[in-house]
Every structure is written in structure tokens, then in C-alpha cells.
Motif scaffolding. Structure first.
Motif, PDB file in Angstrom:
ATOM      1  N   GLU A  95      80.976 -87.367  36.845  1.00  0.00           N
ATOM      2  CA  GLU A  95      81.069 -86.594  38.080  1.00  0.00           C
ATOM      3  C   GLU A  95      81.646 -85.222  37.776  1.00  0.00           C
ATOM      4  OE1 GLU A  95      83.505 -88.829  40.671  1.00  0.00           O
ATOM      5  OE2 GLU A  95      82.066 -90.466  40.941  1.00  0.00           O
ATOM      6  N   LEU A  96      81.191 -84.279  38.574  1.00  0.00           N
ATOM      7  CA  LEU A  96      81.638 -82.906  38.393  1.00  0.00           C
ATOM      8  C   LEU A  96      83.061 -82.765  38.899  1.00  0.00           C
ATOM      9  CD1 LEU A  96      80.866 -79.934  37.659  1.00  0.00           C
ATOM     10  CD2 LEU A  96      80.212 -79.669  40.067  1.00  0.00           C
ATOM     11  N   VAL A  97      83.877 -82.117  38.116  1.00  0.00           N
ATOM     12  CA  VAL A  97      85.222 -81.766  38.545  1.00  0.00           C
ATOM     13  C   VAL A  97      85.121 -80.429  39.257  1.00  0.00           C
ATOM     14  CG1 VAL A  97      87.569 -81.244  37.830  1.00  0.00           C
ATOM     15  CG2 VAL A  97      86.280 -83.026  36.652  1.00  0.00           C
ATOM     16  N   TYR A  98      85.258 -80.474  40.581  1.00  0.00           N
ATOM     17  CA  TYR A  98      85.057 -79.259  41.361  1.00  0.00           C
ATOM     18  C   TYR A  98      86.230 -78.315  41.159  1.00  0.00           C
ATOM     19  CZ  TYR A  98      81.068 -81.366  43.669  1.00  0.00           C
ATOM     20  OH  TYR A  98      79.855 -81.923  43.911  1.00  0.00           O
ATOM     21  N   PRO A  99      85.959 -77.176  40.592  1.00  0.00           N
ATOM     22  CA  PRO A  99      87.037 -76.200  40.393  1.00  0.00           C
ATOM     23  C   PRO A  99      87.225 -75.383  41.668  1.00  0.00           C
ATOM     24  CG  PRO A  99      85.013 -75.399  39.411  1.00  0.00           C
ATOM     25  CD  PRO A  99      84.671 -76.726  40.068  1.00  0.00           C
ATOM     26  N   GLU A 100      87.777 -74.197  41.494  1.00  0.00           N
ATOM     27  CA  GLU A 100      87.920 -73.309  42.648  1.00  0.00           C
ATOM     28  C   GLU A 100      86.530 -72.912  43.156  1.00  0.00           C
ATOM     29  OE1 GLU A 100      87.656 -70.837  38.979  1.00  0.00           O
ATOM     30  OE2 GLU A 100      88.825 -72.602  39.598  1.00  0.00           O
ATOM     31  N   GLU A 101      86.496 -72.410  44.339  1.00  0.00           N
ATOM     32  CA  GLU A 101      85.228 -72.075  44.993  1.00  0.00           C
ATOM     33  C   GLU A 101      84.489 -71.000  44.185  1.00  0.00           C
ATOM     34  OE1 GLU A 101      83.816 -69.937  49.147  1.00  0.00           O
ATOM     35  OE2 GLU A 101      85.705 -71.036  49.066  1.00  0.00           O
ATOM     36  N   PRO A 102      83.280 -71.308  43.703  1.00  0.00           N
ATOM     37  CA  PRO A 102      82.546 -70.317  42.891  1.00  0.00           C
ATOM     38  C   PRO A 102      82.001 -69.190  43.768  1.00  0.00           C
ATOM     39  CG  PRO A 102      81.235 -72.298  43.169  1.00  0.00           C
ATOM     40  CD  PRO A 102      82.558 -72.590  43.793  1.00  0.00           C
ATOM     41  N   ARG A 103      82.149 -67.958  43.276  1.00  0.00           N
ATOM     42  CA  ARG A 103      81.659 -66.779  43.979  1.00  0.00           C
ATOM     43  C   ARG A 103      81.034 -65.832  42.965  1.00  0.00           C
ATOM     44  NH1 ARG A 103      86.898 -64.818  47.216  1.00  0.00           N
ATOM     45  NH2 ARG A 103      87.753 -65.122  45.116  1.00  0.00           N
ATOM     46  N   VAL A 104      80.093 -65.006  43.480  1.00  0.00           N
ATOM     47  CA  VAL A 104      79.408 -64.061  42.608  1.00  0.00           C
ATOM     48  C   VAL A 104      79.184 -62.767  43.396  1.00  0.00           C
ATOM     49  CG1 VAL A 104      77.114 -64.926  43.248  1.00  0.00           C
ATOM     50  CG2 VAL A 104      77.420 -63.720  41.064  1.00  0.00           C
ATOM     51  N   CYS A 105      79.293 -61.656  42.702  1.00  0.00           N
ATOM     52  CA  CYS A 105      79.026 -60.375  43.346  1.00  0.00           C
ATOM     53  C   CYS A 105      77.522 -60.196  43.524  1.00  0.00           C
ATOM     54  CB  CYS A 105      79.576 -59.224  42.499  1.00  0.00           C
ATOM     55  SG  CYS A 105      81.381 -59.242  42.371  1.00  0.00           S
ATOM     56  N   GLU A 106      77.118 -59.553  44.622  1.00  0.00           N
ATOM     57  CA  GLU A 106      75.687 -59.402  44.878  1.00  0.00           C
ATOM     58  C   GLU A 106      75.047 -58.442  43.872  1.00  0.00           C
ATOM     59  OE1 GLU A 106      74.855 -57.717  48.642  1.00  0.00           O
ATOM     60  OE2 GLU A 106      76.503 -56.280  48.578  1.00  0.00           O
ATOM     61  N   ASN A 107      75.851 -57.635  43.226  1.00  0.00           N
ATOM     62  CA  ASN A 107      75.312 -56.717  42.214  1.00  0.00           C
ATOM     63  C   ASN A 107      75.704 -57.149  40.802  1.00  0.00           C
ATOM     64  OD1 ASN A 107      77.979 -56.219  42.448  1.00  0.00           O
ATOM     65  ND2 ASN A 107      77.847 -53.974  42.498  1.00  0.00           N
ATOM     66  N   ALA A 108      75.965 -58.481  40.604  1.00  0.00           N
ATOM     67  CA  ALA A 108      76.379 -58.972  39.294  1.00  0.00           C
ATOM     68  C   ALA A 108      75.270 -58.777  38.282  1.00  0.00           C
ATOM     69  CB  ALA A 108      76.758 -60.451  39.390  1.00  0.00           C
TER      70      ALA A 108
END
Length: 776
Positions: free
Chosen positions: A473-486
Motif C-alpha cells: 500500500e502507498l504511504v500517503y505523504p504530504e499533499e502533492p502539488r505542482v506549479c502550472e508552469n513546472a
């Protein structure tokens, strides 16, 4: 000698005085021309006096003289002891002592000499100080600084060993030879000790034994003037011999006998053997050992450090059935004895020990401790793991019954049969618990079938081996986020996994994306983690602000298991440095477990069934009422049911003998059957002038019989006529409720509703509306 010196001084004084006078005259004649004054001096010798002079007082001390030649001159002395102890003759200057002096009290006196004019008390010369010394005579005895001295010395010390030092003090003048010299002598106990001139006491023998005599009291004398027979003083010296370890222990008895039950605990005390050691406790270091006998592996002997006793303890369980008596020899010795002072008599002591073992009813004995079994998890074919076994160690050899006492974890996971078989009622789950422990008790079955109250216990340990039955099972880390201009290749998050199954040191997880049709890629780190990176870059928040990325994680077990986990990635606005400036806040996902869903479904199903039953009952009741209303029964049918009530009494609650609903239906539905003259209405009371008695009743019976014979529509009256007529003498008249409906009574029976539930039935029958008309 002192007297000679003093006499010589007195003889020379006038000669020096004449010579000084001549010099003075010459100086005076020579100075008269120059008018100069000459300096004058005091003239006397140093003064001495012996102490304790036994001649009559006063004692002449000396003479003070001045060069002044004046007929009016007067000598005086001043000082602490002037004019008390010492006085001076005014004209001659002779000094006298008016008390006997003691040098030990005061060795010298300081006084001041003055010469004054008698006429005016004017000083003719400046004052001058002089000292009177007191000569010592040997008049004091040496005195010890204390009356009793204490000393100690180890026993068996060699000759000349110092013990202690004594001190005596002589108050005479130490500068005078022989006056303060002190010598010492042992006058009591000189066969054991001696003392030197400095007062040091030492031993004269090397065989001083504390066990024979521990203390010595000696007397030491102190005197002065060696060789003289002057006075002396004495002091007592108490000398204590300190103990050394020079004696071996000896058993008090040649043999010891003990009795113990066979169930004595290992390490418990069997008994104590006692020895005697005449040394002091700090030098009693007895050790015990076995000399003869093959039981040193069964027993041990430990010395008690406080009592020096030997405590015998079993090192293993005793068994009466195997060995009923133990006999062996033990030795007591002291390895710390100083062999330099070893005494004749032997260095060890030997005694015989007998231990008698008594029989007791022992609990069962397990043959193997502890018990350990291994079982694969979730294996439905395994039902028996093995068995435990115990036997009765006594001669009776009773049968054994096994009982499970405790379990960890608690629950019915492992069972034990009466014969000791370890059973599994259901397969075990290693993820719930990797090991199970139970305590099995063994009890003897007595001759009458009861179980003995004595029992023994064994621990059973069941180890559950793992099988690969859980996907990672996946160990859910902090909430993943990405910049729209990544930019492409930007690492969004590092993910990891966990597995409830055992993971071998060489185990690893494999990560992959469920679909490649996304703007994300997965890069393995080969350390059981993976990175989620940007694949193409340039996210569009207008199209999608949140991306759901399914990730497949698999293990390397046998069989290989995998699971799909969804990462929820938010697309955020960022500044030029790549810092997040704005992100939509996602709604929190609320999960419900399967157990909760099952419970909810069961509750809903129960509520549905409950309402269905209620609705069905309502429908059946309505249908029943409809059937009753459509019966269309005539008056005869109704009357038929009424006349079957053939018992008197019962009250308003007695409604089981007829169908009251028929009456209700008639009243409520307004059914008015065909009017038929009521037989009860036709019965009238006989005239009051009729004689009561049997004739009256006969006439009533005849009337009823005639009515029954002529009216074929009526059923035979059994006892109904009793209600129709009560007799001529009854003040209550007719009690029949059947005829009340056709009576002309205007009584309002609504008050029956206020009488409670017991009168509810009567209230329904009589409480009719004014416009209702019941016809029977």
C-alpha cells in the motif's frame, strides 16, 4: 654559689662608689668653670633569689644604688608586686621579699626603681627597670598528663612492636640539669611489655594470644633526677590485643540430619550446619565443600556472611521415587587464615550430612518445556499442531487432564483437548498476531473422577509463518502539488510503500503508472521509493486544477501481489521562484469501512421490515372491519349471539362468551334490522297484588314455554328468563341489559367513560348518541 656572688657584689659596691665619687668631684670642679651638668647613673647588680627558701621572712634579694649624693634622697620601687611581695629600704636601697616565691608559679618579676627628693618628691634620676629572677630547686614530681592510657596491638606481634606512648610532665626548670628529666618504668606487667625513656610502650613477647587473654592492664612509673630516689607518680595503661585470622572453623557436631519434602523448591533452604570460629566475626570466612559423595550436583552449601553458618540448598528438584535419602561428608575451612600464626590442630573440619526426602503428592510433570509449534497463516488444512504431555511422578500414576488457562492474544484461537492435543479452530492470521501463547494446566484425575487441586503449567508458543497475502500500500505523504508552469523533469513528490507481510532484507517494491496518458512520469529510486516527475510541463488550470494519478505498486512475493493507489495532485499558481501562491483546497475524502457499511445496511433492512409489518397489520384490520360491515346479518343472527350468553356475572370485562363487535357494528353502521317484537319487552312484571312464591314462578315458566312453542324464529331460552324477570319482591326490578335498549329510560350513561378502562365496554354499549336507535 649564688650567695657567694651576691656577697661579692655587695663588697665591691663601695669601692666602685668611691671611685665614681672621685670622678664626680673632678668633673664637678672642672665643669664649674664651664657651668656644665654631669649625667648620673643607677648602680646595682642583677638580682636573684631562690624559690621556697625555708628561712624566716623577709628574704634579702639585692640592693639598688644611684650615683646621686643627696642627703634627702629616697629610694622607692614601683610595679605589679611592689610594696606587696617586694619592698625597698628608703635610704640604703636594699630590696627584700616578704613572701616565699614559687618559680613554677612565676619565674621572674619586673620592677621599676626611682630615687626622689624627700622634701618635694621630685625625681633625682630618671626611673630604671630591673628584673628579679627566681632560681629553681627540684621540688616538683613528674605528673602524667592522664591517669589512664589506652593502647592496642595485634595479637601474635613480634617482640618490640610499639603499643602506645605515655607522657609525664615535670614543672621544674628544664634548663637546670636534672630538674625536669623524666624517666619511665613498668612496675606491673613488665613480663609482657616494656617502656623506654621517651614513654613508648612495646611488647616483650611474641606469643600474646587474644583468644587466651584479650586485654592487659599495666602500671608505669615516672620519676626525675636519674639515679636519685626522689618522688614519682604512676599511671595505668590498658592494652587491648586486636584479632588476627589465626584460627580455623570447627563443626559443632560430627553429623547433621535433615528432613525435607520432595517438592521443596530449587534454591530453598534444606538446613544449616554450624561451626565455631573463635576469631572475631570480621575474620570468620568459612567456606564449605563436599568431601565424599556424588551429590554435589544436587546440593550446594553457601556460607551465611552474618552467622557463618552453612546453608544447604537443592540445585535441582528432588524426587522421592528416585532417591529417598542423601548422605555425604562436608568440609569447613578458612582460606584467609594467616599461616604464619597457624596453630596445631588441623586446618579443616569434616562432618557428615544426612538428608531424608519425604514423599508428597506432587503435581503432574511436563516432559518438555516449553512447547513451540510453527504453522503457516491462513492454512485451512492444518487443524492439529501437536500435543503436550505430562505424567504423574508419584507411585499412583494417575491419568492427566489438560486445560487451557490463559491465552495471549485473548480469544479462541488455540484450543487444548483433554488429552493435550493442540488444535486450531480456524486458520491463523499473522497480520493479526505473529505469535500466540497459551498456558496449559495439567491436573491429575482422582479415583472418584474428580480433578486434583494440584496442577502444573506449561507454556505453549505458536509461531505463525508469513505468506504473501497482502498487497503493498502507498504511504500517503504530504499533499502533492505542482506549479502550472513546472518544467519537464521537475520532481513533484517521492512516494514509498508499506506491506503488512514480512519483508525480507532482499525484498523490494516495484512502482509503475497505470496509464502513460498523463503529464506525469514515475522514476524508480531502487531504494523502495519512487519519484513522481513532470512529463511535459505547462499545466492548464483552466482545464484541470486537480489530477488523479493511479500508481501500481507490486511486491516480489510468491505469489506477487499488487495494488493500485491514486495520487491526487493539485495544480497551483506559483511565483517566479517556484513558490506556491494559490492552490484550491480539496474536499476531504471521507471513507467508510466495510464493517460500517454492513451495519448500515442491516439497520435499513430492519426498519423496512418493521414498517412493512405495520402496514400489513393496518390493511388486515381494515379488511376485517369491511368484512364485518358487509355481513348483512339480520336481527335473528344478532339475537342468536346474544342469547348464548347463558351465565350471570362476569361484569363489564367478561366479553369472551359473545361477539361484542356485532353490537358495535350495529350501533356504528346504523344497521336497523327488521323490527321484531322483543321477547324481553313482551315480558311484563306481574301485578303487584299477585302473591309471590312458587305460583308466580310457575306462571312465568308457562309463559316462556308458550312463547318458545309459538315463535319458531327464536332459539330455545336456556336461562335467559332469569334476566327477564327478577320476581315480585325485587326492588331492582329487571337487571337485564338486553332490555335496556328498548326501554324508555332517559338516563345518560356517558359518565361511564369517566370510570376508567374497566368500564370501557359498558360505556361503548350504553353511551349512544341521542339520535341513535338500537333495535334488537
Amino acid at each position: 654559689m649564688n650567695h657567694l656572688i651576691l656577697l661579692f657584689s655587695l663588697l665591691l659596691a663601695p669601692a666602685f662608689a668611691d671611685k665614681d665619687r672621685q670622678k664626680t668631684n673632678q668633673n664637678f670642679s672642672s665643669n664649674s668653670a664651664s657651668h656644665k651638668r654631669l649625667k648620673r647613673d643607677w648602680i646595682w647588680n642583677q638580682m636573684h633569689i631562690k624559690e621556697e627558701i625555708d628561712t624566716p621572712l623577709p628574704h634579702h634579694v639585692g640592693k639598688i644604688t644611684s650615683s646621686v649624693r643627696n642627703n634627702n634622697a629616697k629610694y622607692i620601687i614601683e610595679g605589679e608586686y611592689a610594696n606587696t611581695i617586694f619592698k625597698v629600704e628608703e635610704t640604703s636601697g636594699d630590696v627584700y621579699a616578704f613572701e616565699r616565691l614559687d618559680r613554677e608559679k612565676k619565674a621572674e618579676y619586673e620592677l621599676t626603681a626611682l630615687i626622689i627628693d624627700r622634701r618635694n618628691n621630685q625625681s633625682l634620676e630618671p626611673p630604671s627597670k630591673f628584673i628579679i629572677k627566681v632560681y629553681d630547686i627540684n621540688d616538683n614530681v613528674p605528673v602524667f598528663v592522664q591517669k589512664v592510657f589506652n593502647g592496642s596491638v595485634p595479637e601474635m606481634s613480634p617482640v618490640g612492636t610499639s603499643v602506645t606512648k605515655v607522657t609525664a610532665v615535670d614543672a621544674d626548670d628544664p634548663t637546670v640539669t636534672g630538674h625536669a628529666t623524666v624517666t619511665y618504668q613498668v612496675i606491673k606487667g613488665d613480663e609482657y611489655f616494656t617502656v623506654d625513656d621517651s614513654g613508648v610502650i612495646s611488647t616483650t613477647r611474641a606469643d600474646l594470644d587474644r583468644e587466651n587473654q584479650s586485654t592487659y592492664e599495666i602500671v608505669v612509673k615516672a620519676k626525675d633526677a636519674p639515679g636519685s630516689s626522689g618522688d614519682s607518680s604512676t599511671a595505668t595503661v590498658i592494652i587491648t590485643l586486636t584479632d588476627i585470622n589465626d584460627n580455623f572453623p570447627v563443626f559443632k557436631y560430627p553429623s547433621f540430619h535433615f528432613r525435607v519434602p520432595e517438592n521443596i523448591s530449587v534454591g530453598a533452604e534444606v538446613g544449616r550446619v554450624k561451626v565455631e570460629d573463635i576469631d572475631e566475626p570480621q575474620h570468620r570466612n568459612t567456606t564449605y565443600s563436599f568431601v565424599r559423595g556424588d551429590y554435589r550436583d544436587t546440593f550446594e552449601i553457601v556460607a551465611n556472611p552474618f552467622t557463618n553458618e552453612g546453608i544447604i540448598r537443592p540445585k535441582k528438584p528432588l524426587d522421592f521415587e528416585k532417591v529417598a535419602e542423601y548422605r555425604f561428608n562436608i568440609e569447613a575451612t578458612d582460606p584467609t587464615v594467616d599461616l604464619r600464626y597457624f596453630k596445631v590442630g588441623g586446618s579443616r573440619s569434616i562432618s557428615t550430612v544426612t538428608i531424608e526426602v519425604t514423599d508428597v503428592d506432587e503435581p503432574p510433570v511436563f516432559t518438555k518445556l516449553p512447547y513451540e509449534f510453527k504453522v503457516r497463516e491462513n492454512d485451512p488444512e492444518i487443524r492439529t499442531l501437536g500435543s503436550v504431555w505430562a505424567h504423574d511422578p508419584d507411585a499412583a500414576k494417575r491419568k492427566i487432564r489438560f486445560i487451557r488457562r490463559r491465552a495471549s492474544p485473548n480469544g479462541d484461537y488455540i484450543r487444548v483437548s483433554d488429552t493435550g492435543i493442540i488444535q486450531l479452530p480456524k486458520p491463523l492470521d499473522r497480520e493479526f498476531s505473529s505469535s500466540y501463547n497459551i498456558t496449559v494446566a495439567a491436573q491429575e484425575i482422582l479415583e472418584d473422577g474428580r480433578l486434583s487441586d494440584r496442577e502444573s503449567h506449561a507454556q505453549v508458543h505458536v509461531i505463525v509463518t508469513d505468506e504473501n497475502d497482502n498487497a503493498p500500500e502507498l504511504v500517503y505523504p504530504e499533499e502533492p502539488r505542482v506549479c502550472e508552469n513546472a518544467a519537464p523533469g521537475k520532481v513533484i513528490i517521492r512516494i514509498s510503500a508499506t506491506d503488512k507481510d514480512e519483508i525480507s532484507p532482499r525484498g523490494f517494491f516495484k512502482y509503475s503508472l497505470a496509464t502513460e496518458d498523463s503529464n506525469f512520469s514515475l522514476v524508480e529510486n531502487y531504494d523502495n521509493t519512487a519519484n513522481i516527475t513532470v512529463k511535459y510541463g505547462q499545466f492548464n488550470r483552466e482545464l484541470a486544477k486537480i489530477h488523479y494519478l493511479p500508481v501500481i505498486i507490486s511486491d516480489n512475493g510468491d505469489p506477487e501481489l499488487s495494488s493500485t493507489n491514486t495520487l491526487v495532485i493539485s495544480v497551483c499558481k506559483c511565483n517566479e521562484k517556484g513558490n506556491f501562491t494559490f492552490c484550491e483546497e480539496r474536499a476531504k475524502q471521507v471513507g467508510v469501512s466495510i464493517q460500517a457499511l454492513v451495519a448500515i445496511f442491516i439497520c435499513i433492512f430492519t426498519i423496512i421490515i418493521f414498517f412493512a409489518v405495520i402496514i400489513l397489520l393496518i390493511l388486515l384490520r381494515k379488511r376485517h372491519k369491511k368484512d364485518l360491515s358487509g355481513l348483512g346479518r339480520n336481527v335473528a343472527e344478532i339475537h342468536e349471539q346474544l342469547v348464548t350468553y347463558d351465565e350471570e356475572g362476569g361484569g363489564e370485562m367478561d366479553t369472551t362468551s359473545y361477539d361484542v363487535s356485532v353490537l358495535n357494528s350495529v350501533r356504528k353502521n346504523g344497521i336497523k334490522p327488521e323490527l321484531v317484537p322483543s321477547p324481553y319487552a313482551q315480558v311484563q312484571k306481574p301485578p303487584g297484588n299477585l302473591t309471590s312464591g312458587a305460583g308466580e314462578m310457575e306462571m312465568m315458566i308457562e309463559v316462556k314455554k308458550d312463547e318458545a312453542d309459538n315463535d319458531r324464529d327464536l332459539l330455545p331460552y336456556d336461562t335467559l328468563h332469569i334476566y327477564g324477570y327478577e320476581g315480585a319482591e325485587s326492588i331492582a326490578e329487571s337487571l337485564s341489559s338486553l332490555g335496556s335498549g328498548s326501554s324508555d329510560s332517559d338516563i345518560d350513561y356517558d359518565f361511564l367513560n369517566d370510570w376508567g378502562p374497566r368500564f370501557k365496554m359498558l360505556a361503548e354499549l350504553y353511551g349512544s348518541e341521542p339520535n341513535e336507535d338500537f333495535v334488537y
